[in-house]
Design a protein around this motif. Sequence first.
Motif, PDB file in Angstrom:
ATOM      1  N   ILE A   1       3.879 -11.309  -5.415  1.00 21.66           N
ATOM      2  CA  ILE A   1       3.896 -12.312  -4.193  1.00 21.66           C
ATOM      3  C   ILE A   1       2.469 -12.071  -3.359  1.00 21.66           C
ATOM      4  N   VAL A   2       2.274 -10.720  -3.319  1.00 22.21           N
ATOM      5  CA  VAL A   2       1.282 -10.415  -2.310  1.00 22.21           C
ATOM      6  C   VAL A   2      -0.345 -10.839  -3.021  1.00 22.21           C
ATOM      7  N   PRO A   3      -1.184 -11.539  -2.390  1.00 27.02           N
ATOM      8  CA  PRO A   3      -2.342 -11.943  -3.181  1.00 27.02           C
ATOM      9  C   PRO A   3      -3.352 -10.848  -3.152  1.00 27.02           C
ATOM     10  N   TYR A   4      -4.288 -10.906  -4.067  1.00 28.48           N
ATOM     11  CA  TYR A   4      -5.343  -9.901  -4.141  1.00 28.48           C
ATOM     12  C   TYR A   4      -6.336 -10.331  -2.872  1.00 28.48           C
ATOM     13  N   ALA A   5      -7.021  -9.340  -2.283  1.00 23.34           N
ATOM     14  CA  ALA A   5      -8.152  -9.730  -1.474  1.00 23.34           C
ATOM     15  C   ALA A   5      -9.204 -10.008  -2.344  1.00 23.34           C
ATOM     16  N   ASP A   6      -9.650 -11.161  -2.656  1.00 26.62           N
ATOM     17  CA  ASP A   6     -10.694 -11.530  -3.537  1.00 26.62           C
ATOM     18  C   ASP A   6     -12.184 -12.021  -2.920  1.00 26.62           C
TER      19      ASP A   6
ATOM     20  N   TYR B   1       8.272  -2.926  -5.464  1.00 28.76           N
ATOM     21  CA  TYR B   1       6.720  -2.891  -5.807  1.00 28.76           C
ATOM     22  C   TYR B   1       6.281  -4.027  -6.584  1.00 28.76           C
ATOM     23  N   ILE B   2       7.245  -4.444  -7.694  1.00 28.71           N
ATOM     24  CA  ILE B   2       6.985  -5.314  -8.738  1.00 28.71           C
ATOM     25  C   ILE B   2       6.753  -6.675  -7.926  1.00 28.71           C
ATOM     26  N   LEU B   3       7.771  -6.637  -7.170  1.00 28.43           N
ATOM     27  CA  LEU B   3       8.024  -8.088  -6.439  1.00 28.43           C
ATOM     28  C   LEU B   3       6.801  -8.288  -5.610  1.00 28.43           C
ATOM     29  N   MET B   4       6.143  -7.151  -4.863  1.00 28.03           N
ATOM     30  CA  MET B   4       5.159  -7.390  -3.968  1.00 28.03           C
ATOM     31  C   MET B   4       4.006  -7.794  -5.001  1.00 28.03           C
ATOM     32  N   ALA B   5       3.934  -6.957  -5.986  1.00 27.59           N
ATOM     33  CA  ALA B   5       2.682  -7.123  -6.757  1.00 27.59           C
ATOM     34  C   ALA B   5       2.459  -8.659  -7.118  1.00 27.59           C
TER      35      ALA B   5
ATOM     36  N   GLY C   1      -2.381  -2.444  -6.797  1.00 25.68           N
ATOM     37  CA  GLY C   1      -3.061  -2.337  -5.399  1.00 25.68           C
ATOM     38  C   GLY C   1      -2.320  -2.435  -4.241  1.00 25.68           C
ATOM     39  N   VAL C   2      -1.039  -2.262  -4.409  1.00 23.45           N
ATOM     40  CA  VAL C   2      -0.179  -2.804  -3.387  1.00 23.45           C
ATOM     41  C   VAL C   2      -0.029  -1.644  -2.285  1.00 23.45           C
ATOM     42  N   CYS C   3      -0.061  -0.369  -2.595  1.00 19.36           N
ATOM     43  CA  CYS C   3      -0.238   0.651  -1.914  1.00 19.36           C
ATOM     44  C   CYS C   3      -1.547   0.709  -1.034  1.00 19.36           C
ATOM     45  N   ASN C   4      -2.484   0.478  -1.939  1.00 17.85           N
ATOM     46  CA  ASN C   4      -4.168   0.333  -1.275  1.00 17.85           C
ATOM     47  C   ASN C   4      -3.808  -0.599  -0.156  1.00 17.85           C
ATOM     48  N   GLY C   5      -3.264  -1.829  -0.289  1.00 18.43           N
ATOM     49  CA  GLY C   5      -3.130  -2.925   0.592  1.00 18.43           C
ATOM     50  C   GLY C   5      -2.151  -2.392   2.028  1.00 18.43           C
ATOM     51  N   ILE C   6      -1.226  -2.115   1.662  1.00 15.38           N
ATOM     52  CA  ILE C   6      -0.442  -1.521   2.805  1.00 15.38           C
ATOM     53  C   ILE C   6      -1.127  -0.620   3.640  1.00 15.38           C
TER      54      ILE C   6
ATOM     55  N   ARG D   1      -3.918  -9.399   7.748  1.00 18.30           N
ATOM     56  CA  ARG D   1      -3.287  -9.659   6.894  1.00 18.30           C
ATOM     57  C   ARG D   1      -2.865  -8.811   5.570  1.00 18.30           C
ATOM     58  N   LEU D   2      -1.680  -8.901   5.302  1.00 18.51           N
ATOM     59  CA  LEU D   2      -1.352  -8.157   3.949  1.00 18.51           C
ATOM     60  C   LEU D   2      -1.930  -8.533   2.672  1.00 18.51           C
ATOM     61  N   TYR D   3      -2.661  -7.723   2.085  1.00 20.72           N
ATOM     62  CA  TYR D   3      -3.351  -7.964   0.827  1.00 20.72           C
ATOM     63  C   TYR D   3      -3.208  -6.963  -0.236  1.00 20.72           C
ATOM     64  N   ARG D   4      -3.480  -7.289  -1.557  1.00 20.10           N
ATOM     65  CA  ARG D   4      -3.499  -6.000  -2.282  1.00 20.10           C
ATOM     66  C   ARG D   4      -5.176  -5.790  -2.392  1.00 20.10           C
ATOM     67  N   ILE D   5      -5.501  -4.774  -2.851  1.00 19.23           N
ATOM     68  CA  ILE D   5      -6.842  -4.344  -2.889  1.00 19.23           C
ATOM     69  C   ILE D   5      -7.369  -3.655  -4.199  1.00 19.23           C
ATOM     70  N   ARG D   6      -8.278  -4.124  -4.818  1.00 17.27           N
ATOM     71  CA  ARG D   6      -8.482  -3.540  -6.167  1.00 17.27           C
ATOM     72  C   ARG D   6      -9.308  -2.352  -6.186  1.00 17.27           C
ATOM     73  N   GLU D   7      -9.969  -1.944  -5.145  1.00 17.94           N
ATOM     74  CA  GLU D   7     -10.896  -0.814  -5.106  1.00 17.94           C
ATOM     75  C   GLU D   7     -10.133   0.223  -5.058  1.00 17.94           C
ATOM     76  N   GLY D   8     -10.240   1.170  -6.033  1.00 20.97           N
ATOM     77  CA  GLY D   8      -9.359   2.445  -6.100  1.00 20.97           C
ATOM     78  C   GLY D   8      -7.905   2.163  -6.223  1.00 20.97           C
ATOM     79  N   GLN D   9      -7.476   1.020  -6.899  1.00 20.29           N
ATOM     80  CA  GLN D   9      -5.975   0.819  -6.949  1.00 20.29           C
ATOM     81  C   GLN D   9      -5.319   1.855  -8.399  1.00 20.29           C
ATOM     82  N   ILE D  10      -4.221   2.235  -8.324  1.00 21.42           N
ATOM     83  CA  ILE D  10      -3.781   2.970  -9.259  1.00 21.42           C
ATOM     84  C   ILE D  10      -3.196   1.866 -10.276  1.00 21.42           C
ATOM     85  N   TRP D  11      -2.296   1.065  -9.501  1.00 20.95           N
ATOM     86  CA  TRP D  11      -1.268   0.315 -10.432  1.00 20.95           C
ATOM     87  C   TRP D  11      -1.637  -1.250 -10.120  1.00 20.95           C
TER      88      TRP D  11
END
Lengths: 375, 107
Positions: free
Chosen positions: A167-172, A161-165, A126-131, A114-124
Amino acid sequence: MQKVVNISLNGIAYQLEEPGYNELRTYLERAEARLADSPDRAEVMADLEQAIGEKCRATLGPHKTVVSAVEISNIIREMGPVEAPDQKAGEGATGGTASPHATASESGFHPRKRLYRIREGQIWAGVCNGIAAYINVDVTWIRLAVALLTLFSWGGLVLVYILMAFIVPYADTAEDRAAAFGMPFNTEELIKSAKKNFEEFGDRYRWRREWRRQQRHWNRQFRHMSEQIRMTTAQAGPAMGHAARFAGGIFVPIAALIGAAVFVVWILALFSLVTQHSIFGWVLPHGMPLWVGILLLVLLYTAVSTPLRAVRRSGQYATGGYHPAWGALHGLLWLGFTVLMFWAAYTLLPGVRELVDQLMWAANLTATTISETIA
Amino acid sequence: MDLPEKLAPIRKGLLEFVILKIVAGDKVYVADMLKLLGPTEFATQEGTLYPLLSKLRREELVDYEWQESDAGPPRKYYKLTAKGRTQLSTLNDYWKDLNRTLADFGN
């Protein structure tokens, strides 16, 4: 004779025998990894350090100033393994079936990706990281694609990007993260799949593993360095706490500035390579194809930015522990500096302006062609 | 699977309940909680207790205050919040219902 290591536990200095120090460090690192998904990580780590410190103090006396390795082993045994309380266990005495057992019983089960946002190593956010995790591609490529597409879409992608930030949940939780990577999340499965990967792709991924190992090594070294800095500050008393925060206040912007500068130079170099087949006037050696040049640039960027990131992280660690606010501040500053430098390059360097105008022209042409085709 | 292992999830699930009960009395320090739990079926360790307490605090069921200690830095003393108290009484009722149900089934 034993070598002694000075450490700080929650702001108080202790002397440990070296093997004890190693054992304790492993214990704390493991605890931190276990709590990686917990919002209480910082608090629990501080609590654990204080509890360990108290146990250490109990072993010391007027004629004994060093905590021995055996004593550390005992202390760690007393502390017990750190377990994050199960988030989904709900309000205590409910059904009675604890979910770890439920997951263990389904040990053939692979979580859906599933698509999540990932905190580790995120710049903004975590959307790119998740993708990157979702489609299993190095995050640098995703960032590059996003940067390019942002330019071509006249910034429209920023909205996406902002929209995804939002909508897409963080993988917590561990399960979320496993689903984000499409990986099994219990240890047994993890080991099984690691074994399988090793057998199948051992050679292909060797260089990559080596690189990761090197990264970890850097991280460890910087962390060790900052551990000592932190200890010195801790010994200097509470007044230094403000000094540390102040140092962090200077450190984060500098890290963001350097990171942004490297990124801008790299993007410009890429543009100049693609459009003019030369990097700032330096022509590729004869016979070298363009894609090799691009690959070299990407590798160079990774080689430069990875140690930078390690330094930044350890810096945050040294100045009072990692806090999400520092990450957000860094992201904000990084973005600001990047935009500023692009603007400066555009207005001050005629070559860059030419390049961007060319790109815009190409983008316009593409847009009109597309709209004509549709119409 | 032998019996104690089968019962482990039950104890684990009840630990939160037990902690709320302990904290409901006087303000307690973690070391004292461990001492209280030590001889019981709910014996546990710091590695489990601290994460659990942090979770309970995030859920606003318990709170802590710093208290000076004669040896070393100030310590966190935990106490029950109003929300925790309501939850504890709910849990108590639930526990009584559970017992009644079990008793109703006979042996």
